[in-house]
Structure formats: C-alpha cells, structure tokens
Design an enzyme around this catalytic site. Structure first.
Site, PDB file in Angstrom:
ATOM      1  CB  CYS A 328      -0.968  -0.029   1.187  1.00 16.09           C
ATOM      2  SG  CYS A 328      -2.437   0.995   0.927  1.00 16.09           S
ATOM      3  CG  HIS A 426      -3.418  -3.487   3.780  1.00 18.86           C
ATOM      4  ND1 HIS A 426      -2.164  -3.150   4.204  1.00 18.86           N
ATOM      5  CD2 HIS A 426      -3.991  -2.342   3.328  1.00 18.86           C
ATOM      6  CE1 HIS A 426      -1.975  -1.844   4.036  1.00 18.86           C
ATOM      7  NE2 HIS A 426      -3.062  -1.336   3.502  1.00 18.86           N
TER       8      HIS A 426
END
Length: 480
Positions: A328, A426
C-alpha cells in the site's frame, strides 16, 4: 462500558476476552467503541472501515465486523490533524481543535450505531478511549463519560498495575470525575499483575474503600496477548532474535505506519526473524527482505524514511541482491514519483520516490475499501485480503502485476529483475498458502499450524484467563 485510567491499559484486550467468554456462554455479544483513534483499521463487509481492535472483538464474539461497532474512527495524518471516519466512510479532515468543535455533531451517529447493536444483541461491551479522567475534554465528549451519561450505561474503570501507580490512577480518576459521572461507575479492574496477587490484596481493598467501587478482579499478565493484533504502533512488540532463523526481514517503523497487523503472521513464523527498525537504527546488511508497510501519509513517511537514512540503506540492500516488498503506502514509496496535487494527505506537492519500481502514484479520488481474494501470478498461490487506499499507480512495471484478483483486475507491480514488488492488498500474509510461498522464496519453511488457528487459540486462552480472574457474575449483574 469499560473505561481506563489511561491509554494502553488493556481495554481492547479485556473487551475481546470478555466477548469470547460471554459468546461461549451462549450470549449474543456485540463490541462497540464510540470513538477510536488508530491507523490500524479493518474493512467491513459493507465496504466501510473500523478500528482493527473492534474487528478482533467481533471475531471473538463470533460475528462479522460491522461499521456500527466503531462509528467514529480518527486516523492521524500529522501531529495535530486526523482523517475523521464516520460510520465507515471518510467524513472530514480536522485538526485537533477543529475536531473538538465537531464532536457534538457526531453524537447522533454514535447513538444511532449503538441503538442498532443493542437491538440485535443480548449484551453490548462498550470500550472507552484514552482516559476517563480527561476532564479537560469532557465538554462535548462522545468517547467516555459523555457517551455513558447519554445512554445511562454502567461503567467499569480499568487500571494497569504493570506501569506503576495504579492506586493513584484509580483513586485519582474517582477524585476528578463529576458527581453525575462518578455515579455511573460501578466497579474497577486492575490489569496486568505480575507476581503473587496476594501482594496486592490490600491495594484492591484500599481502592475500593476510597472510591466505593466494587473490586471486580485482579487480572494477571496474559502472555498470549502477543499473538493478537496490536491496536497502536507503540504497542508493536520487539521481536526476539532467532539464531536458527533461515531468513531475516526488516521493517522500518515509520511515524504514520498503518495496518501493521500485516506483520503478525510473519512474526509468528519460527524460521523467520522480523526486525523492527526504530529511529536511529541502521538497516542490517544481512537481511533477506525489506518490507515497507502501509502508511496513513505516504509522502510524510517517505520523508521520514529519508531523514533516517534508510533510503540509502534500502538502495544498498537492493544492489547487494536483496529483495524489497512494499504494501500500500510502502508500494507507493517504491516508485519514481509520489504526487498529492489536491493535498489529500497534507501539503499539495510531489516528491521523488525510491525509484526501485518504474511506477508513478497520484493521490486522488475516493478511498477504495473492499475485501478481495485472488492469486499471485508468479506461482498461482491463493490469497485473501483487503484494499484500503486512495491513489492510482501507473507505469511500465505494472505490466508485470504481482497479483490477479478474482474480479479479473491486476494489482501491484514487479521490477524487471524480479527482486522488487509492490501491492495495494493488505492481509495476504495471513493466508497460509501465500505466506508459505513467500517464505519458500526466502529459503525458509512455514510453520505447519494455520495462522487463524493460533489467533483462535489465543482468544480462547484469553477468555479462560478472564473467567478465572474476574467476577463474571458481578459483571453480568451490572449490565442492563
């Protein structure tokens, strides 16, 4: 409602353990935290986000996490400002003083969410935030006594004996509370006792005598807590050195690190040594992988990384043949440029990235929140995880994506030499097959026990621990 004498006294963990204990008794349990402040968030089935602690508590209660379990979530972006998430969606960005003025307008959302949970549960376990004694913030409060008064909810105050001064902390809390607030407090719990509990029997009696609150338990330190996700970055436990480890992974702990429970499955692997790089530390020259985690403010954290000299260390690690993975915000930092033309995360502008991936990121657009699954393209291994990001990343290396999602979308990028990769997803290390594949690339074998099983065992152990050391009957009698 469980409030604390301060932050990090164990409120989240106690609520999780009680949720599991009461669910095992056959009760329909729901966790609730009116206001949370954390960059460790979870995605819900509705496509919203809540604090990771409430997601763990929902798991302990045997239910899916939902946006009404944490109606107000503050995600710090700077020392004085935060993104305000209301019922799962970004509501505003506010500095601390602005947020104080905003709080009364958020109480209707809090009460709405609480009413929804009460309607579907036998018991709602409410977690306060910070300290019950912050009387300087009492006006307009929605997180502690303001909520308790608005809903007439009985309160239990938790103190942490491990940090010292717990008698003063509990008696001092009683002393500063308004009379109407103090009338809602029914009892207290002393948490994290080490050593012989009989040595604090007189302390429990003195607290009860000076406050009039019922002593509901002296809870010994629970070592199994290290197997459960931490809520705050300061609670990230230092990992032991493993002399027999087959691979070493270094993680820079940046000021605005987010979604750091991505690290938990790796930390539990016996053949992997996880090194948390704190400010002032240099990157060891013998690590196999540098993992750049998520960030709530990617540009600010990239600047912090450079200020520590870690950018030089990472580039040298790559020149020596080492691997780098960015998740991310960490993925965004690996590219050529990182731009925030609208000032979404701070001051508008553009900065050069680390240049390890031929990609460019522009921070704009709506935040993407979704649970996902798919496979890694290199080996076809499955994964499950979630997206929680803003921005769009493009460039030549995205032609070599890291992952393929089930809806057909590609995600991430891989460098031409195959040693640098990034992804917006994630949670994929929690997938046992996916984690085993990554460890195999680094020359290590994954533990045979599934990660989820270890988390479930820790929650069961915590529940049994609290059943043994809390007056569960008294707690249930206090509940309305």
């Amino acid at each position: 409602m469980f409030q604390g004498t301060g932050s990090s006294v164990g409120k989240s963990l106690l609520v999780a353990g009680l949720a599991r204990a009461l669910a095992r008794r056959g009760l329909a349990v729901r966790p609730f935290k009116p206001q949370n402040m954390s960059n460790n968030a979870a995605v819900t089935a509705e496509g919203g986000e809540i604090g990771r602690a409430q997601a763990l508590q929902a798991r302990a209660a045997g239910v899916a996490p939902g946006i009404h379990m944490n109606p107000v979530l503050l995600k710090p972006q700077s020392e004085t400002g935060a993104q305000v998430v209301v019922q799962g969606r970004v509501h505003a960005t506010a500095r601390a003083r602005e947020y104080q003025a905003m709080k009364p307008s958020l109480m209707p959302f809090v009460l709405d969410s609480f009413a929804r949970l009460r309607a579907e549960a036998d018991i709602v376990l409410v977690e306060g935030a910070g300290s019950a004694s912050e009387i300087n913030l009492r006006q307009g409060d929605i997180a502690n006594m303001g909520f308790a008064r608005a809903t007439n909810t009985p309160v239990v105050v938790i103190g942490d004996i491990d940090r010292g001064g717990v008698i003063a902390a509990l008696v001092g809390t009683y002393a500063v509370l308004e009379l109407e607030d103090a009338a809602l407090v029914r009892g207290f719990i002393v948490n994290r006792m080490r050593g012989d509990p009989m040595l604090f029997a007189e302390g429990m009696a003195q607290i009860a005598a000076r406050t009039g609150w019922a002593p509901l338990g002296l809870v010994p330190f629970f070592d199994g807590a290290r197997r459960l996700p931490a809520e705050d970055a300061q609670d990230l436990a230092e990992q032991p050195r493993r002399d027999g480890a087959k691979c070493r992974v270094a993680v820079p702990v940046l000021p605005r690190i987010s979604n750091f429970d991505d690290l938990d499955p790796l930390a539990a692997e016996p053949e992997m040594e996880l090194i948390l790089l704190r400010p002032g530390m240099a990157l060891p020259g013998d690590v196999d992988l540098v993992l750049l985690p998520g960030s709530k403010a990617s540009i600010a954290d990239l600047q912090a990384l450079r200020a520590e000299g870690w950018d030089t260390d990472i580039l040298a690690h790559h020149r020596r043949g080492g691997r780098v993975l960015g998740l991310c915000g960490g993925y965004q930092m690996l590219g050529r440029t990182l731009s925030d033309p609208e000032g979404v995360e701070g001051a508008a502008g553009s900065v050069p990235g680390l240049g390890l991936l031929a990609v460019d990121t522009v921070l704009s657009g709506e935040k993407r929140l979704a649970e996902v699954h798919g496979t890694t393209l290199a080996d076809g291994q499955p994964f499950t995880g979630y997206e929680m990001h803003i921005g769009r990343t493009t460039g030549p290396d995205t032609a070599r994506p890291l992952l393929r999602l089930a809806d057909g979308r590609a995600d991430g990028a891989v460098s031409a030499d195959g040693r640098v990769a990034g992804s917006y997803i994630h949670g994929f290390f929690a997938d046992d097959a996916q984690r085993a594949a990554w460890l195999a690339r680094l020359g290590a074998a994954a533990a045979p026990a599934p990660h989820d099983a270890a988390v479930e065992a820790a929650l069961d152990g915590l529940a049994a621990h609290l059943e043994a050391h809390l007056d569960m009957g008294a707690l249930l009698r206090l509940a309305r």
